[in-house]
Write a protein that holds these residues in place. Structure first.
Motif, PDB file in Angstrom:
ATOM      1  N   THR A 184       0.835  -1.216   0.000  1.00 48.80           N
ATOM      2  CA  THR A 184       0.000   0.000   0.000  1.00 48.80           C
ATOM      3  C   THR A 184       0.867   1.262   0.000  1.00 48.80           C
ATOM      4  O   THR A 184       0.527   2.255  -0.654  1.00 48.80           O
ATOM      5  CB  THR A 184      -0.969  -0.018   1.206  1.00 48.80           C
ATOM      6  N   GLY A 193       0.841 -12.865  -1.060  1.00 55.14           N
ATOM      7  CA  GLY A 193       1.802 -11.865  -0.604  1.00 55.14           C
ATOM      8  C   GLY A 193       1.820 -11.867   0.922  1.00 55.14           C
ATOM      9  O   GLY A 193       1.310 -12.796   1.565  1.00 55.14           O
ATOM     10  N   GLY A 194       2.387 -10.803   1.496  1.00 52.15           N
ATOM     11  CA  GLY A 194       2.461 -10.747   2.961  1.00 52.15           C
ATOM     12  C   GLY A 194       1.093 -10.832   3.612  1.00 52.15           C
ATOM     13  O   GLY A 194       0.925 -11.462   4.664  1.00 52.15           O
ATOM     14  N   VAL A 195       0.089 -10.226   2.983  1.00 57.10           N
ATOM     15  CA  VAL A 195      -1.254 -10.232   3.566  1.00 57.10           C
ATOM     16  C   VAL A 195      -1.901 -11.608   3.384  1.00 57.10           C
ATOM     17  O   VAL A 195      -2.460 -12.191   4.326  1.00 57.10           O
ATOM     18  CB  VAL A 195      -2.117  -9.105   2.953  1.00 57.10           C
ATOM     19  N   ASP A 212      -1.827 -18.403  -6.715  1.00 56.52           N
ATOM     20  CA  ASP A 212      -0.936 -17.277  -7.011  1.00 56.52           C
ATOM     21  C   ASP A 212      -0.398 -17.495  -8.424  1.00 56.52           C
ATOM     22  O   ASP A 212      -0.637 -18.538  -9.034  1.00 56.52           O
ATOM     23  CB  ASP A 212       0.205 -17.163  -5.982  1.00 56.52           C
ATOM     24  N   LYS A 215       5.815 -18.225  -4.563  1.00 56.95           N
ATOM     25  CA  LYS A 215       4.787 -17.883  -3.565  1.00 56.95           C
ATOM     26  C   LYS A 215       4.005 -19.122  -3.142  1.00 56.95           C
ATOM     27  O   LYS A 215       3.629 -19.265  -1.972  1.00 56.95           O
ATOM     28  CB  LYS A 215       3.842 -16.820  -4.136  1.00 56.95           C
ATOM     29  N   PHE A 257      -7.042 -11.377  -2.005  1.00 55.94           N
ATOM     30  CA  PHE A 257      -5.940 -10.534  -1.524  1.00 55.94           C
ATOM     31  C   PHE A 257      -5.196  -9.894  -2.695  1.00 55.94           C
ATOM     32  O   PHE A 257      -4.076  -9.431  -2.530  1.00 55.94           O
ATOM     33  CB  PHE A 257      -4.960 -11.362  -0.680  1.00 55.94           C
ATOM     34  N   VAL A 259      -9.667 -11.470 -11.062  1.00 63.88           N
ATOM     35  CA  VAL A 259      -9.433 -12.338  -9.897  1.00 63.88           C
ATOM     36  C   VAL A 259     -10.681 -12.327  -8.996  1.00 63.88           C
ATOM     37  O   VAL A 259     -11.149 -13.372  -8.529  1.00 63.88           O
ATOM     38  CB  VAL A 259      -8.190 -11.867  -9.100  1.00 63.88           C
ATOM     39  N   VAL A 300     -10.262  -7.836  -0.043  1.00 65.54           N
ATOM     40  CA  VAL A 300      -9.198  -7.233   0.769  1.00 65.54           C
ATOM     41  C   VAL A 300      -8.222  -6.446  -0.111  1.00 65.54           C
ATOM     42  O   VAL A 300      -7.866  -5.312   0.207  1.00 65.54           O
ATOM     43  CB  VAL A 300      -8.439  -8.311   1.573  1.00 65.54           C
ATOM     44  N   ILE A 352      -6.610  -4.077  -2.817  1.00 65.29           N
ATOM     45  CA  ILE A 352      -7.095  -2.784  -3.309  1.00 65.29           C
ATOM     46  C   ILE A 352      -6.434  -2.499  -4.648  1.00 65.29           C
ATOM     47  O   ILE A 352      -5.274  -2.094  -4.713  1.00 65.29           O
ATOM     48  CB  ILE A 352      -6.748  -1.653  -2.314  1.00 65.29           C
ATOM     49  N   VAL A 404     -13.461  -5.798   3.310  1.00 64.44           N
ATOM     50  CA  VAL A 404     -12.815  -5.941   4.626  1.00 64.44           C
ATOM     51  C   VAL A 404     -11.731  -4.893   4.796  1.00 64.44           C
ATOM     52  O   VAL A 404     -10.818  -4.803   3.979  1.00 64.44           O
ATOM     53  CB  VAL A 404     -12.189  -7.340   4.763  1.00 64.44           C
ATOM     54  N   MET A 439      -8.724  -3.749   7.238  1.00 64.87           N
ATOM     55  CA  MET A 439      -7.833  -4.080   8.365  1.00 64.87           C
ATOM     56  C   MET A 439      -8.310  -5.302   9.162  1.00 64.87           C
ATOM     57  O   MET A 439      -8.171  -5.359  10.387  1.00 64.87           O
ATOM     58  CB  MET A 439      -7.682  -2.874   9.306  1.00 64.87           C
ATOM     59  N   ARG A 465       7.863 -10.366   2.338  1.00 68.21           N
ATOM     60  CA  ARG A 465       7.992  -9.011   2.864  1.00 68.21           C
ATOM     61  C   ARG A 465       9.459  -8.624   2.982  1.00 68.21           C
ATOM     62  O   ARG A 465      10.304  -9.446   3.350  1.00 68.21           O
ATOM     63  CB  ARG A 465       7.404  -8.927   4.277  1.00 68.21           C
TER      64      ARG A 465
HETATM   65  N1  LIG Z   1      -8.272  -4.027   2.874  1.00 65.19           N
HETATM   66  C1  LIG Z   1      -7.276  -3.695   3.687  1.00 65.19           C
HETATM   67  O1  LIG Z   1      -7.507  -3.266   4.837  1.00 65.19           O
HETATM   68  C2  LIG Z   1      -5.859  -3.858   3.244  1.00 65.19           C
HETATM   69  C3  LIG Z   1      -4.809  -3.750   4.182  1.00 65.19           C
HETATM   70  C4  LIG Z   1      -3.507  -3.995   3.745  1.00 65.19           C
HETATM   71  C5  LIG Z   1      -3.256  -4.281   2.398  1.00 65.19           C
HETATM   72  N2  LIG Z   1      -4.299  -4.321   1.523  1.00 65.19           N
HETATM   73  C6  LIG Z   1      -4.097  -4.677   0.093  1.00 65.19           C
HETATM   74  O2  LIG Z   1      -3.997  -6.094   0.044  1.00 65.19           O
HETATM   75  C7  LIG Z   1      -3.297  -6.454  -1.148  1.00 65.19           C
HETATM   76  C8  LIG Z   1      -2.201  -7.465  -0.831  1.00 65.19           C
HETATM   77  O3  LIG Z   1      -1.139  -6.816  -0.150  1.00 65.19           O
HETATM   78  P1  LIG Z   1       0.306  -7.474  -0.106  1.00 65.19           P
HETATM   79  O4  LIG Z   1       1.159  -6.536   0.650  1.00 65.19           O
HETATM   80  O5  LIG Z   1       0.218  -8.901   0.325  1.00 65.19           O
HETATM   81  O6  LIG Z   1       0.690  -7.412  -1.672  1.00 65.19           O
HETATM   82  P2  LIG Z   1       1.751  -8.273  -2.477  1.00 65.19           P
HETATM   83  O7  LIG Z   1       2.004  -7.516  -3.749  1.00 65.19           O
HETATM   84  O8  LIG Z   1       2.897  -8.652  -1.606  1.00 65.19           O
HETATM   85  O9  LIG Z   1       0.968  -9.647  -2.813  1.00 65.19           O
HETATM   86  C9  LIG Z   1       0.049  -9.801  -3.853  1.00 65.19           C
HETATM   87  C10 LIG Z   1       0.146 -11.260  -4.336  1.00 65.19           C
HETATM   88  O10 LIG Z   1      -0.862 -11.482  -5.323  1.00 65.19           O
HETATM   89  C11 LIG Z   1      -0.315 -12.296  -6.337  1.00 65.19           C
HETATM   90  N3  LIG Z   1      -1.114 -12.179  -7.563  1.00 65.19           N
HETATM   91  C12 LIG Z   1      -1.071 -11.204  -8.509  1.00 65.19           C
HETATM   92  N4  LIG Z   1      -1.968 -11.484  -9.474  1.00 65.19           N
HETATM   93  C13 LIG Z   1      -2.583 -12.643  -9.158  1.00 65.19           C
HETATM   94  C14 LIG Z   1      -3.572 -13.453  -9.770  1.00 65.19           C
HETATM   95  N5  LIG Z   1      -4.097 -13.111 -10.946  1.00 65.19           N
HETATM   96  N6  LIG Z   1      -3.975 -14.580  -9.129  1.00 65.19           N
HETATM   97  C15 LIG Z   1      -3.436 -14.930  -7.947  1.00 65.19           C
HETATM   98  N7  LIG Z   1      -2.465 -14.215  -7.315  1.00 65.19           N
HETATM   99  C16 LIG Z   1      -2.041 -13.083  -7.927  1.00 65.19           C
HETATM  100  C17 LIG Z   1       1.117 -11.814  -6.472  1.00 65.19           C
HETATM  101  O11 LIG Z   1       1.956 -12.770  -7.105  1.00 65.19           O
HETATM  102  C18 LIG Z   1       1.489 -11.598  -4.992  1.00 65.19           C
HETATM  103  O12 LIG Z   1       2.007 -12.790  -4.422  1.00 65.19           O
HETATM  104  C19 LIG Z   1      -2.787  -5.138  -1.754  1.00 65.19           C
HETATM  105  O13 LIG Z   1      -3.701  -4.735  -2.784  1.00 65.19           O
HETATM  106  C20 LIG Z   1      -2.846  -4.163  -0.576  1.00 65.19           C
HETATM  107  O14 LIG Z   1      -2.971  -2.822  -1.013  1.00 65.19           O
HETATM  108  C21 LIG Z   1      -5.586  -4.145   1.918  1.00 65.19           C
END
Ligand SMILES: NC(=O)c1ccc[n+]([C@@H]2O[C@H](COP(=O)([O-])OP(=O)(O)OC[C@H]3O[C@@H](n4cnc5c(N)ncnc54)[C@H](O)[C@@H]3O)[C@@H](O)[C@H]2O)c1
Ligand SMILES: [Zn+2]
Ligand SMILES: [Zn+2]
Length: 363
Positions: free
Chosen positions: A40, A190-192, A212, A217, A255, A261, A278, A280, A304, A306, A356
């Motif tokens: 983010t 990803g991390g989330v 993924d 991953k 995520f 997706v 989740v 964005i 959702v 946080m 991360r």
């Molecule tokens: N809603 C909330 O409160 C909130 C809070 C924190 C982060 N976020 C959002 O959550 C998302 C994830 O964050 P992150 O830090 O883990 O990001 P990240 O970039 O580390 O992880 C995203 C993952 O999605 C995978 N991906 C991409 N395209 C795909 C597809 N077509 N099919 C399957 N997987 C695919 C990527 O390979 C990567 O592993 C971001 O959009 C971030 O902005 C939302």
């Protein structure tokens, strides 16, 4: 102090001298020990219009308390703390009903316009993203955005608690309230998303299916407890989820936040299933829900924020689960870098296999 400053969209992160104020009221000054690179922050620095510039970003932060304002009651000098971007007042109807993540007056955690700014550069006020500004040697934060964590908690892992872990695990444990035996799909490891896998394992989900687009991953996801993995480039994830679950999943977590997706996620749902949004994406992200099919199948779609978390309860709980060996945070910390290396750090994340990157060198 040194802070990594963003001066405008697409201009990257640059270490500069920034002045930080003394704590007043319920503010807490910390020496930052670790700061995670959440996706983010990168979006805010490149296109997401959430924060006027110049500003100090960084919202996954942990550190040690060096000073407190005169009205601080819950936190003392020397405490180890982790921060979250959830801002709550503690007094509104939402807070009093336990929904601090829906607080109606988050602004009470900020200084108002009549007070001097928390951060300034050459006498000019600067933005502090999410009330945190964790890409810096020090941060001045309202005590409602901080939770005390055990001293034995390692800094890098502690920093990730406040966004990635709170969001991913909270989406599963709080927003969806996954029950033992339920089937769970995590799209995007990803991390989330990996924190979502942690949550699903803790909840006792019977199947944890992760999709993924990179093999790295998926390998990581198996270390966190995925029972099935799908490379959505080579395999149709919808067909595969329907096959594995025998007709559709109870809970699907998006995520990623890209329209194709999210649409796949909706088609993965079993009877009574819930899709949780989740990730964005940009303005075109979203999904269309056909009422007839949704009603007939009793589907729900929930956005959702946080992980519907209460940070004062959940951050110490996740720290305890980690210290008991019941939550994998070690594999989230893929690489440690210095404050000067944030631009390179986001570049590393593009290679696809890192969960991360965390700043731990702030000298
Ligand atoms: N809603 C909330 O409160 C909130 C809070 C924190 C982060 N976020 C959002 O959550 C998302 C994830 O964050 P992150 O830090 O883990 O990001 P990240 O970039 O580390 O992880 C995203 C993952 O999605 C995978 N991906 C991409 N395209 C795909 C597809 N077509 N099919 C399957 N997987 C695919 C990527 O390979 C990567 O592993 C971001 O959009 C971030 O902005 C939302
Ligand atoms: Zn984040
Ligand atoms: Zn409130």
């Amino acid at each position: 102090m040194k802070a990594s400053v963003v001066n405008g969209f697409g201009q990257g992160f640059h270490v500069e001298d920034v002045d930080i104020a003394d704590p007043i009221g319920r503010e807490v000054l910390i020496d930052v020990k670790a700061s995670g690179l959440c996706h983010t922050d990168h979006s805010v620095a490149t296109f997401l219009d959430l924060q006027p510039f110049p500003a100090v970003l960084g919202h996954e932060v942990a550190g040690v308390v060096t000073a407190v304002g005169p009205e601080v009651v819950e936190i003392a000098v020397g405490d180890h703390v982790a921060a979250s971007l959830i801002q709550f007042c503690g007094r509104c109807a939402k807070c009093l009903s336990g929904k601090t993540h829906q607080c109606l007056h988050p602004e009470v955690t900020q200084r108002d316009a009549s007070q001097p700014p928390r951060l300034s550069r050459n006498g000019e006020p600067m933005g502090q993203f999410a009330g945190l500004g964790g890409f810096a040697q020090q941060a001045l934060i309202h005590e409602n955005q901080l939770a005390v964590i055990p001293d034995e908690m390692p800094w890098a892992q502690a920093a990730l608690l406040g966004c990635g872990v709170l969001t991913g695990a909270g989406a599963v444990l709080n927003s969806a309230a996954v029950q033992a035996g339920d089937t769970v799909v995590v799209m995007g490891a990803g991390g989330v998303g990996l924190s979502g896998v942690n949550g699903a394992r803790i909840a006792g989900a019977s199947k944890i299916i992760v999709s993924d687009i990179t093999e790295g991953k998926l390998k990581l996801a198996r270390r966190f407890g995925a029972t099935h993995t799908i490379n959505s480039v080579s395999t149709d994830p919808v067909e595969e989820v329907l096959r594995i679950t025998g007709g559709g999943a109870d809970h699907v977590f998006d995520f990623v936040g890209a329209r194709p997706v999210t649409e796949q996620g909706l088609r993965m749902l079993g009877k009574g299933g819930g899709l949780y949004l989740v990730g964005i994406g940009g303005n075109d992200a979203g999904v269309e829900v056909a009422t007839m099919s949704a009603v007939f199948n009793q589907h729900s779609v929930q956005a959702v924020s946080m992980g519907s978390s209460n940070l004062k309860r959940d951050l110490p709980m996740y720290a305890a689960l980690y210290l008991q060996g019941r939550m994998n945070l070690d594999d989230l910390v893929s690489k440690e870098i210095a404050l000067e290396e944030i631009n390179e750090g986001y570049g590393f994340l593009k290679d696809g296999d890192l969960a991360r990157v965390v700043i731990t060198n702030l000298s």
